[in-house]
Motif scaffolding. Structure first.
Motif, mmCIF file in Angstrom:
data_model
loop_
_atom_site.group_PDB
_atom_site.id
_atom_site.type_symbol
_atom_site.label_atom_id
_atom_site.label_comp_id
_atom_site.label_asym_id
_atom_site.label_seq_id
_atom_site.Cartn_x
_atom_site.Cartn_y
_atom_site.Cartn_z
ATOM 1 N N PHE A 106 0.980 -1.354 0.078
ATOM 2 C CA PHE A 106 -0.011 0.004 -0.058
ATOM 3 C C PHE A 106 0.887 1.238 -0.107
ATOM 4 O O PHE A 106 0.575 2.109 -0.581
ATOM 5 C CB PHE A 106 -1.002 0.014 1.198
ATOM 6 N N ALA A 107 2.030 1.194 0.789
ATOM 7 C CA ALA A 107 2.847 2.405 0.969
ATOM 8 C C ALA A 107 3.654 2.631 -0.323
ATOM 9 O O ALA A 107 3.687 3.876 -1.208
ATOM 10 C CB ALA A 107 3.831 2.216 2.050
ATOM 11 N N LEU A 108 4.006 1.581 -0.897
ATOM 12 C CA LEU A 108 4.632 1.738 -2.214
ATOM 13 C C LEU A 108 3.855 2.226 -3.420
ATOM 14 O O LEU A 108 4.300 3.028 -4.221
ATOM 15 C CB LEU A 108 5.317 0.242 -2.735
ATOM 16 N N TYR A 109 2.582 1.739 -3.608
ATOM 17 C CA TYR A 109 1.718 2.240 -4.566
ATOM 18 C C TYR A 109 1.264 3.681 -4.332
ATOM 19 O O TYR A 109 1.223 4.650 -5.127
ATOM 20 C CB TYR A 109 0.436 1.600 -4.342
ATOM 21 N N GLY A 110 1.093 4.270 -2.957
ATOM 22 C CA GLY A 110 1.097 5.481 -2.604
ATOM 23 C C GLY A 110 2.320 6.340 -3.143
ATOM 24 O O GLY A 110 2.069 7.608 -3.600
ATOM 25 N N LEU A 111 3.563 5.744 -2.821
ATOM 26 C CA LEU A 111 4.539 6.631 -3.415
ATOM 27 C C LEU A 111 4.709 6.717 -4.895
ATOM 28 O O LEU A 111 5.082 7.843 -5.214
ATOM 29 C CB LEU A 111 5.825 5.620 -2.890
ATOM 30 N N VAL A 112 4.355 5.792 -5.345
ATOM 31 C CA VAL A 112 4.330 5.833 -7.037
ATOM 32 C C VAL A 112 3.393 6.823 -7.348
ATOM 33 O O VAL A 112 3.638 7.736 -8.214
ATOM 34 C CB VAL A 112 3.935 4.220 -7.566
ATOM 35 N N ARG A 113 2.217 6.913 -6.894
ATOM 36 C CA ARG A 113 0.940 7.992 -7.235
ATOM 37 C C ARG A 113 1.561 9.497 -6.876
ATOM 38 O O ARG A 113 1.349 10.158 -7.443
ATOM 39 C CB ARG A 113 -0.225 7.677 -6.695
ATOM 40 N N PHE A 114 2.322 9.440 -5.731
ATOM 41 C CA PHE A 114 2.606 10.845 -5.151
ATOM 42 C C PHE A 114 4.008 11.466 -6.215
ATOM 43 O O PHE A 114 4.055 12.371 -6.317
ATOM 44 C CB PHE A 114 3.349 10.635 -3.708
ATOM 45 N N VAL A 115 4.758 10.463 -6.733
ATOM 46 C CA VAL A 115 5.784 10.840 -7.302
ATOM 47 C C VAL A 115 5.652 11.324 -8.856
ATOM 48 O O VAL A 115 6.005 12.199 -9.275
ATOM 49 C CB VAL A 115 6.758 9.637 -7.665
ATOM 50 N N SER A 116 4.346 10.513 -9.233
ATOM 51 C CA SER A 116 3.748 10.743 -10.703
ATOM 52 C C SER A 116 2.727 11.757 -10.746
ATOM 53 O O SER A 116 2.348 12.097 -11.941
ATOM 54 C CB SER A 116 3.279 9.559 -11.386
ATOM 55 N N PHE A 117 2.383 12.389 -9.518
ATOM 56 C CA PHE A 117 1.476 13.523 -9.236
ATOM 57 C C PHE A 117 1.884 14.577 -10.128
ATOM 58 O O PHE A 117 0.720 14.961 -10.819
ATOM 59 C CB PHE A 117 1.059 13.872 -7.870
ATOM 60 N N SER A 118 2.938 15.296 -10.152
ATOM 61 C CA SER A 118 3.157 16.413 -10.938
ATOM 62 C C SER A 118 3.204 16.011 -12.309
ATOM 63 O O SER A 118 2.587 17.094 -12.848
ATOM 64 C CB SER A 118 4.715 16.932 -10.551
ATOM 65 N N LEU A 119 3.769 14.812 -12.812
ATOM 66 C CA LEU A 119 3.380 14.722 -14.400
ATOM 67 C C LEU A 119 1.845 14.366 -14.590
ATOM 68 O O LEU A 119 1.680 15.197 -15.594
ATOM 69 C CB LEU A 119 4.272 13.243 -14.579
ATOM 70 N N GLN A 120 1.057 13.734 -13.798
ATOM 71 C CA GLN A 120 -0.163 13.654 -13.930
ATOM 72 C C GLN A 120 -1.014 15.249 -13.941
ATOM 73 O O GLN A 120 -1.737 15.330 -14.980
ATOM 74 C CB GLN A 120 -0.736 12.862 -12.901
ATOM 75 N N ARG A 121 -0.560 16.007 -13.145
ATOM 76 C CA ARG A 121 -1.263 17.271 -13.135
ATOM 77 C C ARG A 121 -0.907 18.136 -14.221
ATOM 78 O O ARG A 121 -1.892 19.008 -14.881
ATOM 79 C CB ARG A 121 -0.852 18.137 -11.787
ATOM 80 N N GLU A 122 0.404 18.049 -14.632
ATOM 81 C CA GLU A 122 0.992 18.767 -16.018
ATOM 82 C C GLU A 122 0.159 18.437 -17.046
ATOM 83 O O GLU A 122 -0.388 19.190 -17.988
ATOM 84 C CB GLU A 122 2.318 18.519 -16.132
ATOM 85 N N ALA A 123 0.190 16.925 -17.307
ATOM 86 C CA ALA A 123 -0.711 16.281 -18.502
ATOM 87 C C ALA A 123 -2.013 16.771 -18.441
ATOM 88 O O ALA A 123 -2.634 17.004 -19.628
ATOM 89 C CB ALA A 123 -0.570 14.816 -18.351
ATOM 90 N N GLU A 124 -2.881 16.816 -17.415
ATOM 91 C CA GLU A 124 -4.252 17.155 -17.045
ATOM 92 C C GLU A 124 -4.296 18.583 -17.747
ATOM 93 O O GLU A 124 -5.433 18.935 -18.374
ATOM 94 C CB GLU A 124 -4.667 16.812 -15.625
ATOM 95 N N GLU A 125 -3.549 19.567 -17.288
ATOM 96 C CA GLU A 125 -3.575 20.704 -17.514
ATOM 97 C C GLU A 125 -3.233 20.891 -19.015
ATOM 98 O O GLU A 125 -4.360 21.896 -19.534
ATOM 99 C CB GLU A 125 -2.548 21.841 -16.793
ATOM 100 N N GLU A 126 -2.415 20.365 -19.505
ATOM 101 C CA GLU A 126 -2.231 20.457 -21.145
ATOM 102 C C GLU A 126 -3.500 19.887 -21.745
ATOM 103 O O GLU A 126 -3.874 20.514 -22.897
ATOM 104 C CB GLU A 126 -0.971 19.673 -21.348
ATOM 105 N N THR A 127 -3.969 18.756 -21.362
ATOM 106 C CA THR A 127 -5.321 18.334 -21.957
ATOM 107 C C THR A 127 -6.317 19.323 -21.867
ATOM 108 O O THR A 127 -7.116 19.503 -23.149
ATOM 109 C CB THR A 127 -5.843 17.164 -21.489
#
Length: 238
Positions: free
Chosen positions: A90-111
């Motif tokens: 659970f902690a590892l998956y949370g870390l993955v989502r936390f690390v990729s959040f900035s990329l996801q937010r940027e991609a969402e804004e570009e979309t």
């Protein structure tokens, strides 16, 4: 739960949309001149994800969180070692989502921005239809590429989910079989533990996803604040 969400969601959505629209119609003409049509519409449409998060998302987060904690307690009752393995996943998956959040937010804004520009090109101009269509196709290409970028991030997140929790399942079953051989577990206890663990994994992963969705609301709030926080036209007293 469904009827409550329907009622609350409808009331909240109507009230927020009505107030934001009222504010939008009272903004000065210069505000609209600085923004294209699609941008104005996309900013107003940011109401939808906010309303969904405050109704469905909030209730789902509370229920998923409570169920995840409850099942985790039961898992520790069965085996602290196995429960810690699930908690680590659970902690590892949370870390993955936390690390990729900035990329996801940027991609969402570009979309969002690409979609807004594409929608702006759908307005017909007299004697410039062919040129307008060519411009729209260019913007459509940009929007499609932005969607692909966002989808790729989602795919990698899903791969991480499958890999992390898949490995966790293999390790848990292997250790549980060892406990059965040593006499610390029965076969029935293995099935019971796996059932609880499955519930924990599903609800905890959903809780992380919902938490990311709440963080993503900052993007929509920023876009919506451009309407809500802008100074209204001086001709309107209220």
């Amino acid at each position: 739960r469904s009827f409550v969400l329907l009622s609350a969601g409808t009331s909240l959505s109507y009230g927020v949309a009505a107030n934001i629209a009222r504010r939008l119609f009272r903004l000065p003409v210069s505000w609209f001149e600085r923004r294209h049509v699609g941008d104005v519409l996309s900013r107003f449409q940011s109401i939808t994800p906010i309303q969904k998060a405050l109704t469905e998302g909030a209730v789902a987060a509370v229920l998923d969180g409570a169920l995840a904690v409850l099942t985790l307690v039961v898992m520790f009752f069965y085996s602290a070692t196995l429960a810690l393995i699930a908690l680590t996943a659970f902690a590892l998956y949370g870390l993955v989502r936390f690390v990729s959040f900035s990329l996801q937010r940027e991609a969402e804004e570009e979309t969002i921005v690409a979609r807004a520009k594409e929608q702006s090109m759908l307005i017909r101009l007299f004697n410039r239809e062919s040129q307008r269509h060519a411009q729209w196709q260019t913007k459509l290409t940009d929007a499609v590429n932005a969607n692909i970028g966002l989808a790729r991030i989602g795919i990698w997140q899903q791969v991480a989910n499958t890999l992390i929790f898949g490995l966790e399942t293999v390790i848990s079953i292997w250790l549980a079989i060892g406990l059965v051989i040593d006499g610390g577990f029965s076969v029935g206890m293995i099935f019971a533990y796996i059932a609880y663990k499955t519930q924990f994994i599903e609800k905890s992963a959903a809780l992380i996803d919902q938490g990311i969705a709440f963080r993503m609301l900052g993007l929509h709030l920023e876009r919506l604040s451009d309407i809500a926080m802008s100074d209204r036209d001086v001709s309107f007293a209220k």
